[in-house]
Design a protein around this motif. Sequence first.
Motif, PDB file in Angstrom:
ATOM      1  N   VAL B  95       0.844  -1.201   0.000  1.00  0.00           N
ATOM      2  CA  VAL B  95       0.000   0.000   0.000  1.00  0.00           C
ATOM      3  C   VAL B  95       0.879   1.250   0.000  1.00  0.00           C
ATOM      4  O   VAL B  95       0.650   2.200  -0.761  1.00  0.00           O
ATOM      5  N   GLU B  96       1.940   1.253   0.804  1.00  0.00           N
ATOM      6  CA  GLU B  96       2.825   2.420   0.855  1.00  0.00           C
ATOM      7  C   GLU B  96       3.480   2.642  -0.500  1.00  0.00           C
ATOM      8  O   GLU B  96       3.493   3.761  -1.025  1.00  0.00           O
ATOM      9  N   ARG B  97       3.980   1.553  -1.066  1.00  0.00           N
ATOM     10  CA  ARG B  97       4.745   1.658  -2.312  1.00  0.00           C
ATOM     11  C   ARG B  97       3.867   2.095  -3.481  1.00  0.00           C
ATOM     12  O   ARG B  97       4.240   2.930  -4.285  1.00  0.00           O
ATOM     13  N   ARG B 104       3.968  11.381  -2.401  1.00  0.00           N
ATOM     14  CA  ARG B 104       4.664  11.938  -1.240  1.00  0.00           C
ATOM     15  C   ARG B 104       4.669  13.473  -1.261  1.00  0.00           C
ATOM     16  O   ARG B 104       4.481  14.120  -0.242  1.00  0.00           O
ATOM     17  N   ASP B 105       4.837  14.047  -2.446  1.00  0.00           N
ATOM     18  CA  ASP B 105       4.902  15.503  -2.528  1.00  0.00           C
ATOM     19  C   ASP B 105       3.578  16.128  -2.962  1.00  0.00           C
ATOM     20  O   ASP B 105       3.490  17.335  -3.155  1.00  0.00           O
ATOM     21  N   ALA B 111      -3.388  12.598  -0.853  1.00  0.00           N
ATOM     22  CA  ALA B 111      -2.903  11.385  -0.197  1.00  0.00           C
ATOM     23  C   ALA B 111      -4.002  10.786   0.678  1.00  0.00           C
ATOM     24  O   ALA B 111      -4.140   9.565   0.772  1.00  0.00           O
ATOM     25  N   ALA B 112      -4.808  11.644   1.288  1.00  0.00           N
ATOM     26  CA  ALA B 112      -5.862  11.147   2.168  1.00  0.00           C
ATOM     27  C   ALA B 112      -6.931  10.402   1.369  1.00  0.00           C
ATOM     28  O   ALA B 112      -7.354   9.313   1.763  1.00  0.00           O
TER      29      ALA B 112
END
Lengths: 238, 321
Positions: B95-97, B104-105, B111-112
Amino acid sequence: MLLEVENLRVSYGQIKALQGISFTVDEGEIITIIGANGAGKSTALRAISRMVPVEEGSRMTYRDQDLLSFAPDKVVSRLGISHVPEGRRLFGNLTVMENLILACFARKDRDRIPADLKRVFNLFPRLQERQEQKAGTLSGGEQQMLAIGRAFMSGRQMMLLDEPSMGLAPLLMLNVFEALKEINQQEGTSILLVEQNARLALKFAQRGYVLETGNLVLSGSSAELMNNPEIKKAYLGA
Amino acid sequence: MSLNFFMQNLINALQWGSFYALIALGYSMVYSILMLFNFAHGDIFMVGAYIGLGVALLLLKIVGTGTAALVPGWLVLVATILISMFLTAFVGIIVERVAYRPLRDAPRASAAITGLMVGIILETSNILFLGGQRLAFPQLIQSQTYNIGGIFITNKKIMIVIVSIALMTALHQFVTRTRWGMAMRAMAYDFVVVPLVGVPLNTIAVMTFAIGSALAAAAGILFGLAYPVLDPYMGVSFGWKAFVAAILGGRGSIMGACIAGFMLGFIEIMTVPGIQILNRLFSLNIGSNLRDLIAYSIVLVILVFRPHGLFGEPYSAKLRL
């Protein structure tokens, strides 16, 4: 040549912070970039540390390796280029000791860490006294010492220093610069210093560059720059 | 309310709070290092429970059940928890990847919603692959009820609370004693500078997602033992409530997330006897189905008086370098 920067260009959106600057730092040298507020000095250091993206055509070579192929943390851990950022940016919630230890996170030569810690404490005895204290509670001078100590622990082939004199009393300022000179002489650490305090910077460095609104306009030995009438007028206030 | 009655509810609250606390830790850790609400985390809890179910069934098939079993049930349980934590950690890493690192930026709001979308994807994938019906979680250990001075405690409740507290203690030790934990704390303070001291930011981010997801998996399995029915949407309300606990605990505070998780469990459980007492005293007729309304109004009042949460500090400015 240790570091070669060629045609370095950085933009923040529409703003062109660096418009193609070129400079070099030789092994063991102390180099300074002086300039007014907003000239792009900090941006130059951030570009070397890979913290800001550079534009097409910029080239940076460090010991014949392409600096642009390294991730920000690898610039520190593989190439040994450490960065003392503007405003110190210590981890205020960690102790002095933890700040120093964290800087060794990716180091392979773990057996050398105790000796290096000792080295930092020799340079800045105040840090040893305060090693269990949270970094956020240190005075401005102590924070600057810790920021330099942290950089020393993370990598010492080359140090990038962003306005280390900022906010320091004159005596503390001298202390800090003496320690930097000692690091340079004893470890062979090359230093790239950006400063608003041109007089101090030129006294400390062997060579210097003058940055004006994203362009390098002058370069030369510190003595040359100090005697340049324009520099005298614009930066030294004489 | 007699002392016995109070103690009985307290034990229930401890169990209920264990689930919230374990899940809240995942929200809290990710938020503290990346300033990111991982709204998929409730569904990671669900995925963890299902992975636990799969692992448990597989293990039971291998070692057998009942009197013919090769190893005792508790050993199967321990193995199930450990293997599932390990596997679910990879779900968190993916999920992070896939969903968070590319953003990230990006603005935090993007992102939410990414998290919300990942959550929906996990829920619907579950329906796609498992048909969406409720599944029974195998009871790996025999239920036993002890009567301690009039208070009834089951062995499962004791185990759930002990395992949860052990995991929280282990996490606390990890964060305060190891250099990885030190890097997490540094990142919580100022993630922009972390690479400048040679610490690989992405590695720490991945590790944090992995740990959070592993804890959610543990919560999922413990939940399955206590309430042995799993459904694809079990992570939704649990996820939101654990998120409330994470915020109530204070930004990025591990201790805060644990205590707030237990507190939330306590408030929820105690609201029901509270309603009964009020009804009796004032001859009212408040239904106990108003539990969440009342419990979360109490949380709201707490937040009004402590906007930074129980253990939170006023926000530190995270400037870009």
